[in-house]
Design a protein around this motif. Structure first.
Motif, PDB file in Angstrom:
ATOM      1  N   ALA A  49       1.890  14.280   4.250  1.00 35.03           N
ATOM      2  CA  ALA A  49       3.234  13.709   4.377  1.00 35.03           C
ATOM      3  C   ALA A  49       3.349  12.469   3.500  1.00 35.03           C
ATOM      4  O   ALA A  49       2.360  11.956   2.980  1.00 35.03           O
ATOM      5  CB  ALA A  49       3.516  13.353   5.838  1.00 35.03           C
ATOM      6  N   LYS A  50       4.562  11.988   3.342  1.00 37.14           N
ATOM      7  CA  LYS A  50       4.803  10.777   2.568  1.00 37.14           C
ATOM      8  C   LYS A  50       4.323   9.551   3.346  1.00 37.14           C
ATOM      9  O   LYS A  50       4.195   9.574   4.560  1.00 37.14           O
ATOM     10  CB  LYS A  50       6.293  10.640   2.254  1.00 37.14           C
ATOM     11  CG  LYS A  50       6.848  11.750   1.378  1.00 37.14           C
ATOM     12  CD  LYS A  50       8.314  11.529   1.082  1.00 37.14           C
ATOM     13  CE  LYS A  50       8.853  12.642   0.183  1.00 37.14           C
ATOM     14  NZ  LYS A  50      10.275  12.449  -0.161  1.00 37.14           N
ATOM     15  N   TRP A  51       4.072   8.471   2.587  1.00 39.53           N
ATOM     16  CA  TRP A  51       3.665   7.213   3.207  1.00 39.53           C
ATOM     17  C   TRP A  51       4.722   6.725   4.198  1.00 39.53           C
ATOM     18  O   TRP A  51       4.412   6.097   5.205  1.00 39.53           O
ATOM     19  CB  TRP A  51       3.473   6.148   2.133  1.00 39.53           C
ATOM     20  CG  TRP A  51       2.077   5.815   1.713  1.00 39.53           C
ATOM     21  CD1 TRP A  51       1.524   5.996   0.484  1.00 39.53           C
ATOM     22  CD2 TRP A  51       1.047   5.191   2.495  1.00 39.53           C
ATOM     23  NE1 TRP A  51       0.217   5.536   0.442  1.00 39.53           N
ATOM     24  CE2 TRP A  51      -0.097   5.034   1.679  1.00 39.53           C
ATOM     25  CE3 TRP A  51       0.972   4.757   3.815  1.00 39.53           C
ATOM     26  CZ2 TRP A  51      -1.283   4.463   2.118  1.00 39.53           C
ATOM     27  CZ3 TRP A  51      -0.222   4.175   4.264  1.00 39.53           C
ATOM     28  CH2 TRP A  51      -1.318   4.043   3.429  1.00 39.53           C
ATOM     29  N   VAL A  52       5.995   6.929   3.873  1.00 44.18           N
ATOM     30  CA  VAL A  52       7.097   6.396   4.682  1.00 44.18           C
ATOM     31  C   VAL A  52       7.995   7.542   5.123  1.00 44.18           C
ATOM     32  O   VAL A  52       8.411   8.358   4.285  1.00 44.18           O
ATOM     33  CB  VAL A  52       7.904   5.351   3.886  1.00 44.18           C
ATOM     34  CG1 VAL A  52       9.070   4.823   4.726  1.00 44.18           C
ATOM     35  CG2 VAL A  52       7.007   4.199   3.439  1.00 44.18           C
ATOM     36  N   TYR A  93       7.525   3.993  -2.459  1.00 48.11           N
ATOM     37  CA  TYR A  93       6.669   2.924  -1.940  1.00 48.11           C
ATOM     38  C   TYR A  93       5.199   3.104  -2.305  1.00 48.11           C
ATOM     39  O   TYR A  93       4.358   2.302  -1.902  1.00 48.11           O
ATOM     40  CB  TYR A  93       6.792   2.862  -0.412  1.00 48.11           C
ATOM     41  CG  TYR A  93       8.181   2.550   0.086  1.00 48.11           C
ATOM     42  CD1 TYR A  93       8.668   1.248   0.062  1.00 48.11           C
ATOM     43  CD2 TYR A  93       9.000   3.553   0.580  1.00 48.11           C
ATOM     44  CE1 TYR A  93       9.938   0.947   0.532  1.00 48.11           C
ATOM     45  CE2 TYR A  93      10.285   3.266   1.052  1.00 48.11           C
ATOM     46  CZ  TYR A  93      10.750   1.962   1.025  1.00 48.11           C
ATOM     47  OH  TYR A  93      12.003   1.672   1.489  1.00 48.11           O
ATOM     48  N   ASP A  94       4.878   4.127  -3.061  1.00 49.50           N
ATOM     49  CA  ASP A  94       3.476   4.497  -3.234  1.00 49.50           C
ATOM     50  C   ASP A  94       2.627   3.413  -3.877  1.00 49.50           C
ATOM     51  O   ASP A  94       1.503   3.153  -3.435  1.00 49.50           O
ATOM     52  CB  ASP A  94       3.367   5.786  -4.052  1.00 49.50           C
ATOM     53  CG  ASP A  94       3.755   7.011  -3.241  1.00 49.50           C
ATOM     54  OD1 ASP A  94       3.968   6.872  -2.012  1.00 49.50           O
ATOM     55  OD2 ASP A  94       3.871   8.101  -3.810  1.00 49.50           O
ATOM     56  N   GLN A  95       3.121   2.761  -4.926  1.00 49.13           N
ATOM     57  CA  GLN A  95       2.281   1.756  -5.576  1.00 49.13           C
ATOM     58  C   GLN A  95       1.931   0.631  -4.609  1.00 49.13           C
ATOM     59  O   GLN A  95       0.758   0.265  -4.457  1.00 49.13           O
ATOM     60  CB  GLN A  95       2.938   1.160  -6.816  1.00 49.13           C
ATOM     61  CG  GLN A  95       2.000   0.157  -7.500  1.00 49.13           C
ATOM     62  CD  GLN A  95       2.617  -0.575  -8.689  1.00 49.13           C
ATOM     63  OE1 GLN A  95       3.826  -0.526  -8.911  1.00 49.13           O
ATOM     64  NE2 GLN A  95       1.791  -1.268  -9.449  1.00 49.13           N
ATOM     65  N   GLY A  96       2.926   0.083  -3.954  1.00 50.38           N
ATOM     66  CA  GLY A  96       2.673  -1.039  -3.063  1.00 50.38           C
ATOM     67  C   GLY A  96       1.788  -0.685  -1.889  1.00 50.38           C
ATOM     68  O   GLY A  96       0.906  -1.465  -1.501  1.00 50.38           O
ATOM     69  N   VAL A 131       5.948   3.368   8.347  1.00 54.79           N
ATOM     70  CA  VAL A 131       4.736   3.647   7.588  1.00 54.79           C
ATOM     71  C   VAL A 131       3.877   4.631   8.382  1.00 54.79           C
ATOM     72  O   VAL A 131       3.558   4.390   9.546  1.00 54.79           O
ATOM     73  CB  VAL A 131       3.947   2.358   7.308  1.00 54.79           C
ATOM     74  CG1 VAL A 131       2.620   2.673   6.614  1.00 54.79           C
ATOM     75  CG2 VAL A 131       4.776   1.405   6.452  1.00 54.79           C
ATOM     76  N   VAL A 132       3.542   5.737   7.731  1.00 53.64           N
ATOM     77  CA  VAL A 132       2.746   6.776   8.375  1.00 53.64           C
ATOM     78  C   VAL A 132       1.389   6.847   7.679  1.00 53.64           C
ATOM     79  O   VAL A 132       1.316   7.076   6.471  1.00 53.64           O
ATOM     80  CB  VAL A 132       3.445   8.148   8.283  1.00 53.64           C
ATOM     81  CG1 VAL A 132       2.584   9.226   8.935  1.00 53.64           C
ATOM     82  CG2 VAL A 132       4.821   8.089   8.930  1.00 53.64           C
ATOM     83  N   VAL A 133       0.324   6.643   8.431  1.00 49.62           N
ATOM     84  CA  VAL A 133      -1.021   6.675   7.866  1.00 49.62           C
ATOM     85  C   VAL A 133      -1.591   8.077   8.031  1.00 49.62           C
ATOM     86  O   VAL A 133      -1.924   8.495   9.137  1.00 49.62           O
ATOM     87  CB  VAL A 133      -1.936   5.626   8.508  1.00 49.62           C
ATOM     88  CG1 VAL A 133      -3.306   5.639   7.838  1.00 49.62           C
ATOM     89  CG2 VAL A 133      -1.307   4.247   8.392  1.00 49.62           C
ATOM     90  N   LEU A 140      10.267  -2.039   6.037  1.00 50.54           N
ATOM     91  CA  LEU A 140       9.395  -1.032   6.628  1.00 50.54           C
ATOM     92  C   LEU A 140       8.842  -1.475   7.988  1.00 50.54           C
ATOM     93  O   LEU A 140       8.622  -2.660   8.232  1.00 50.54           O
ATOM     94  CB  LEU A 140       8.242  -0.704   5.684  1.00 50.54           C
ATOM     95  CG  LEU A 140       8.632  -0.100   4.332  1.00 50.54           C
ATOM     96  CD1 LEU A 140       7.392   0.278   3.540  1.00 50.54           C
ATOM     97  CD2 LEU A 140       9.544   1.113   4.506  1.00 50.54           C
ATOM     98  N   LYS A 141       8.597  -0.490   8.844  1.00 54.08           N
ATOM     99  CA  LYS A 141       8.096  -0.751  10.194  1.00 54.08           C
ATOM    100  C   LYS A 141       6.758  -0.034  10.412  1.00 54.08           C
ATOM    101  O   LYS A 141       6.461   0.969   9.755  1.00 54.08           O
ATOM    102  CB  LYS A 141       9.104  -0.258  11.230  1.00 54.08           C
ATOM    103  CG  LYS A 141      10.442  -0.969  11.180  1.00 54.08           C
ATOM    104  CD  LYS A 141      11.461  -0.289  12.064  1.00 54.08           C
ATOM    105  CE  LYS A 141      11.937   1.013  11.449  1.00 54.08           C
ATOM    106  NZ  LYS A 141      13.068   1.626  12.218  1.00 54.08           N
ATOM    107  N   PHE A 142       5.973  -0.561  11.346  1.00 54.18           N
ATOM    108  CA  PHE A 142       4.677   0.035  11.708  1.00 54.18           C
ATOM    109  C   PHE A 142       4.746   0.404  13.193  1.00 54.18           C
ATOM    110  O   PHE A 142       4.531  -0.426  14.061  1.00 54.18           O
ATOM    111  CB  PHE A 142       3.542  -0.956  11.468  1.00 54.18           C
ATOM    112  CG  PHE A 142       3.186  -1.150  10.025  1.00 54.18           C
ATOM    113  CD1 PHE A 142       2.099  -0.499   9.483  1.00 54.18           C
ATOM    114  CD2 PHE A 142       3.948  -1.969   9.209  1.00 54.18           C
ATOM    115  CE1 PHE A 142       1.746  -0.671   8.139  1.00 54.18           C
ATOM    116  CE2 PHE A 142       3.617  -2.152   7.874  1.00 54.18           C
ATOM    117  CZ  PHE A 142       2.522  -1.496   7.345  1.00 54.18           C
ATOM    118  N   PRO A 143       5.027   1.676  13.488  1.00 53.49           N
ATOM    119  CA  PRO A 143       5.172   2.069  14.895  1.00 53.49           C
ATOM    120  C   PRO A 143       3.862   2.124  15.674  1.00 53.49           C
ATOM    121  O   PRO A 143       3.856   1.965  16.905  1.00 53.49           O
ATOM    122  CB  PRO A 143       5.801   3.468  14.801  1.00 53.49           C
ATOM    123  CG  PRO A 143       5.344   3.986  13.464  1.00 53.49           C
ATOM    124  CD  PRO A 143       5.309   2.787  12.566  1.00 53.49           C
TER     125      PRO A 143
END
Length: 463
Positions: free
Chosen positions: A229-232, A413-416, A238-240, A453-456
């Motif tokens: 999946a995508k980073w965001v 958002y990939d580079q950052g 933000v999905v790790v 961006l948020k970190f759930p």
């Protein structure tokens, strides 16, 4: 001269109503073009390609600009990619595009995979087919993924690339012979074609006083480019992905067990590890990295002939390794508001879609170019081989790997986020912080760059 006469004729015809000018949504107008072409880049890779392979190039002037055969001056503006610096400078220039003086307008800018989707849209980039009138047949022989990543949500192609960037694992043949008993690529590949086997060989390398990898970030792309999946996500969360956690787990284990040298990507130690004084078995590199970076770092004397006897020239080989992946890639974008659309179109076509030029680039500098016909021809050429790679035809491996590239999970958002997670985890890998502390640092880095961006959730330390 022909270019300016041709455009002048279009202007005349438009004036009498025989040719229409598009003064609407950023389309190409038929008018006299500018005398200066401004190209924004982050390194000198494309500058070299342009000077060596663009047919219209005449010479480089004493001030660093280039002269073309129609009298146009090419002005290069180079800002390093680190910490989003290139994007920040580019954003400022594009924001001032309408009010900029003619010779300061951005005509072409380059983008790479980690932020391609940010710029490949109607806000910044000309339509390859609609605005620049490049026919679809011209780009038909390019690898599809190189078009997909720069096609906007309306299905409009916004950029083109002269290269495709499948990744391989480059290893030292001399170390392979000593530790594995063979340097034959097919036999080495069989020993490292899964991550479990890769780890086993890492232990063998350690037992012989060698490191499997140079540092913390070497294997990152082989994991991050295989995420599900995508980073965001669409909630700005933000999905790790599990692949990122797998990279963290492996790198922590390698650091703890002494399977790497603790170097950061692009650091002096990492670069010196690629030379004859290094003790590292191999490096994950894509196409540009082998000929543009590894070759230079492997030489004892950069000014001496590139031949066997100069450092590790001839002692590297390449294999697919434990995972298919890609790394990087550069796309050429025609900037909205350019006053040189005809020249922009010509550069795009010749540098990315001309099979003869593509073949020449690959044969002369070993870059993997974005033309399937040219690459298949070289892959099947029994006489072709890279002297740097001991005569190996690495193009054949790249051709196979290029078909597997999937960029559907690329995001703006990939580079950052890629740089942020690597930076934040360094202290954890080095043993000077806990995983939770490193994760907090990652959130801080992301918050500074992307406050929206948020970190759930907070992931558990991978074990």
């Amino acid at each position: 001269m022909f270019k300016k006469l041709f455009v002048g004729l279009l202007v005349l015809l438009a004036a009498i109503g025989l040719v229409a000018c598009d003064n609407g949504s950023g389309g190409v107008e038929a008018k006299e073009e500018g005398s200066t072409l401004v190209i924004r880049v982050w390194n000198d890779e494309f500058i070299g390609r342009f000077r060596n392979f663009y047919p219209g190039f005449v010479k480089t002037n004493s001030d660093g600009t280039d002269l073309l055969d129609d009298g146009t001056i090419v002005k290069w503006i180079q800002v390093a990619n680190d910490n989003n610096a290139y994007q920040i400078a580019l954003d400022a220039a594009l924001a001032n595009q309408n009010s900029a003086a003619a010779n300061d307008k951005v005509d072409i800018f380059l983008i790479e995979a980690d932020y391609a989707t940010k710029y490949a849209n109607d806000r910044y980039a000309l339509d390859i087919h609609g605005d620049l009138k490049i026919k679809e047949s011209v780009v038909a022989d390019m690898y599809q993924y190189t078009k997909d990543i720069v096609t906007d949500d309306k299905g409009i192609l916004r950029a083109v690339s002269w290269q495709a960037t499948p990744g391989l694992f480059a290893y030292r043949a001399d170390i392979a012979r000593e530790v594995l008993g063979t340097d034959v690529p097919a036999e080495v590949q069989a020993k490292i074609d899964t991550w479990a086997k890769f780890d086993t060989v890492a232990a063998q390398m350690k037992a012989k006083s060698y490191s499997m990898l140079s540092g913390y970030d070497d294997a990152f792309r082989a994991y991050s480019n295989n995420t599900s999946a995508k980073w965001v996500n669409d909630k700005n969360e933000v999905v790790v992905d599990q692949q990122i956690l797998n990279w963290i787990k492996q790198t922590k284990n390698y650091s703890t067990n002494g399977y790497n040298n603790g170097n950061g990507l692009w650091s002096d130690g990492w670069q010196s590890d690629q030379g004859s004084t290094g003790n590292v078995f191999g490096f994950f590199y894509s196409t540009w990295g082998i000929n543009f970076t590894l070759l230079g770092n492997s030489l004892d004397d950069a000014d001496a002939p590139k031949e066997v006897g100069n450092g590790l020239f001839g002692e590297y080989r390449v294999v697919q390794g434990p995972a298919s992946y890609y790394w990087g890639g550069t796309w050429i974008v025609g900037a909205k508001g350019t006053d040189n659309p005809t020249l922009v179109k010509d550069i795009m076509i010749k540098m990315t879609a001309n099979p003869a030029i593509a073949e020449s680039i690959t044969r002369e500098v070993e870059d993997y170019t974005n033309n399937k016909t040219a690459m298949t021809k070289i892959a099947n050429d029994a006489t072709y081989g890279s002297a740097f790679l001991g005569g190996q035809n690495h193009i054949a491996l790249f051709t196979s790997a290029a078909q597997k590239i999937d960029m559907s999970n690329a995001s703006p958002y990939d580079q950052g986020l890629n740089e942020g997670i690597q930076t934040a985890m360094k202290d954890y890998f080095a043993g000077t912080s806990t995983f939770d502390q490193a994760w907090t640092r990652f959130k801080e880095i992301v918050g500074e760059k992307y406050p929206e961006l948020k970190f759930p959730t907070t992931p558990a330390e991978p074990k």
